[in-house]
Design an enzyme around this catalytic site. Structure first.
Site, PDB file in Angstrom:
ATOM      1  N   ARG A 177       0.488  -0.958   0.170  1.00  0.00           N
ATOM      2  CA  ARG A 177      -0.005   0.039  -0.025  1.00  0.00           C
ATOM      3  C   ARG A 177       0.820   1.164   0.072  1.00  0.00           C
ATOM      4  NH1 ARG A 177      -3.523  -3.772   3.169  1.00  0.00           N
ATOM      5  NH2 ARG A 177      -5.952  -3.621   2.543  1.00  0.00           N
ATOM      6  N   THR A 236       7.057 -16.514   3.759  1.00  0.00           N
ATOM      7  CA  THR A 236       7.405 -16.548   5.370  1.00  0.00           C
ATOM      8  C   THR A 236       7.695 -15.417   6.380  1.00  0.00           C
ATOM      9  OG1 THR A 236       9.518 -15.521   3.973  1.00  0.00           O
ATOM     10  CG2 THR A 236       9.883 -17.957   3.383  1.00  0.00           C
ATOM     11  N   ARG A 238       4.413 -13.959   7.876  1.00  0.00           N
ATOM     12  CA  ARG A 238       3.284 -14.143   9.261  1.00  0.00           C
ATOM     13  C   ARG A 238       2.293 -14.674   7.874  1.00  0.00           C
ATOM     14  NH1 ARG A 238       6.688 -12.910  10.865  1.00  0.00           N
ATOM     15  NH2 ARG A 238       7.215 -11.297  12.870  1.00  0.00           N
ATOM     16  N   GLU A 267       1.487 -22.968  16.459  1.00  0.00           N
ATOM     17  CA  GLU A 267       2.933 -23.570  16.309  1.00  0.00           C
ATOM     18  C   GLU A 267       3.285 -24.229  17.633  1.00  0.00           C
ATOM     19  OE1 GLU A 267       5.392 -20.493  14.713  1.00  0.00           O
ATOM     20  OE2 GLU A 267       4.489 -20.473  12.692  1.00  0.00           O
ATOM     21  N   HIS A 286       8.965 -23.054  10.496  1.00  0.00           N
ATOM     22  CA  HIS A 286       9.041 -21.887  11.083  1.00  0.00           C
ATOM     23  C   HIS A 286      11.007 -22.186  11.162  1.00  0.00           C
ATOM     24  CE1 HIS A 286       8.110 -17.743  12.602  1.00  0.00           C
ATOM     25  NE2 HIS A 286       8.776 -17.123  12.072  1.00  0.00           N
TER      26      HIS A 286
END
Length: 319
Positions: A177, A236, A238, A267, A286
């Protein structure tokens, strides 16, 4: 009597070996926990009598209620210099100092490319088949040179991913944006006119946005439907930026070629989580920030944070 320091989520058992803890060894007892505590109650039972906690990234949330249940806690060290799951106001109210550490953007950039290349060349499928006596060559790899790489986000990590894409002779475009033409040109890429244009025109899409109110759920079913049938998606950044249910449905329906993800809504993933068996998905637990140099930086800075706190002059204070 020594203060007690708990190191959370030391999955690999390296927290005390990748940094020199001797500067605080005479004043602090360090206990590393390799298992992840699945609930707040489990966490409290394990660390209620600790004065210091070292936590990795945003894996463990510290809401106001938790600070109230840890009356001995005086110092919380979180790797990195930004943490959205710590209630900083509550920490201050309970007399807890929160400190961060340095963090490198190199490991997530490298993992992004490991995942993208793994998708493009079918490395998991081919390696599994070769080692298991399966067919000799079963996939036809996707080329990178001349293909379009669409980057959602062109910040510190996104810009470095872009430069690698250019080295592969890819056509790199970016969108966010607040991205300007000048910023994109400075990295050597083009600014897409809209997110929809980027999604529909790219052969590979990689997510590098910060999570916030405007990016949570940014890629849902309508957005994923814009991807080419031959496109690949990499996240990779969020997990919450990409609607996980919509992603799993799109993969199950074969709406695009495949995805690679390193971040998840929950997680560690439970054993029966649908992500573990989703088709056309390359998933890693992660690992974006998990590298030797980064861990040395995290835990080395954690030792510095603890020493500075004990000296009455905290450093890298967050919040």
């Amino acid at each position: 009597m020594k203060l007690r320091c708990a190191v959370l989520d030391d999955f690999q058992g390296v927290a005390t070996s990748l940094a020199d803890w001797s500067p605080v060894a005479d004043r602090v007892e360090v206990v590393a926990f390799r298992e992840h505590f699945g609930s707040e109650d489990e966490l409290v039972r394990a660390v209620a009598d600790f004065d210091i906690i070292v936590t990795l990234r945003e894996r463990v949330a510290f809401p106001a209620e938790l600070f109230g249940r840890l009356p001995r806690l005086r110092l919380l060290v979180a790797s990195g210099m930004r943490n959205s799951v710590i209630d900083h106001e509550a920490a201050r109210a309970h007399g807890v100092t929160v400190c961060g550490t340095a963090s490198s953007s190199t490991p997530p950039v490298e993992l992004t490319w490991a995942l993208l290349l793994g998708l493009a060349r079918g490395l998991v499928e081919e390696s599994t088949a070769l080692r298991g006596g399966g067919p000799w060559q079963s996939t036809v790899g996707a080329d990178l040179a001349g293909r379009r790489l669409g980057l959602l986000g062109l910040g510190r990590i996104g810009a470095r991913v872009a430069r690698v894409g250019l080295a592969f002779e890819m056509d790199v475009v970016a969108w966010s944006r607040n991205l300007t033409e000048e910023r994109a040109a400075g990295v050597g890429v083009r600014r897409a006119g809209s997110m929809e244009e980027l999604l529909s025109g790219s052969d590979f899409v990689s997510v590098h946005l910060a999570l916030g109110d405007r990016t949570r759920g940014l890629l849902g079913a309508p957005e994923l439907a814009l991807l080419k049938p031959t496109a690949y998606l990499v996240n990779t950044s969020r997990a919450a930026i990409v609607d996980q249910g919509a992603l799993l449905a799109a993969l199950a329906g074969g709406r695009f070629a495949g995805a690679a993800v390193d971040v998840f809504d929950q997680e560690p993933l439970p054993a029966g989580h649908p992500v573990r068996t989703a088709p056309r998905l390359l998933a890693t637990p992660h690992l974006g920030y998990v590298s030797q140099d980064n861990y040395r930086r995290y835990y080395g800075d954690a030792v510095e944070d603890i020493a500075a706190f004990l000296a009455g002059a905290p450093v890298r204070v967050l919040g």
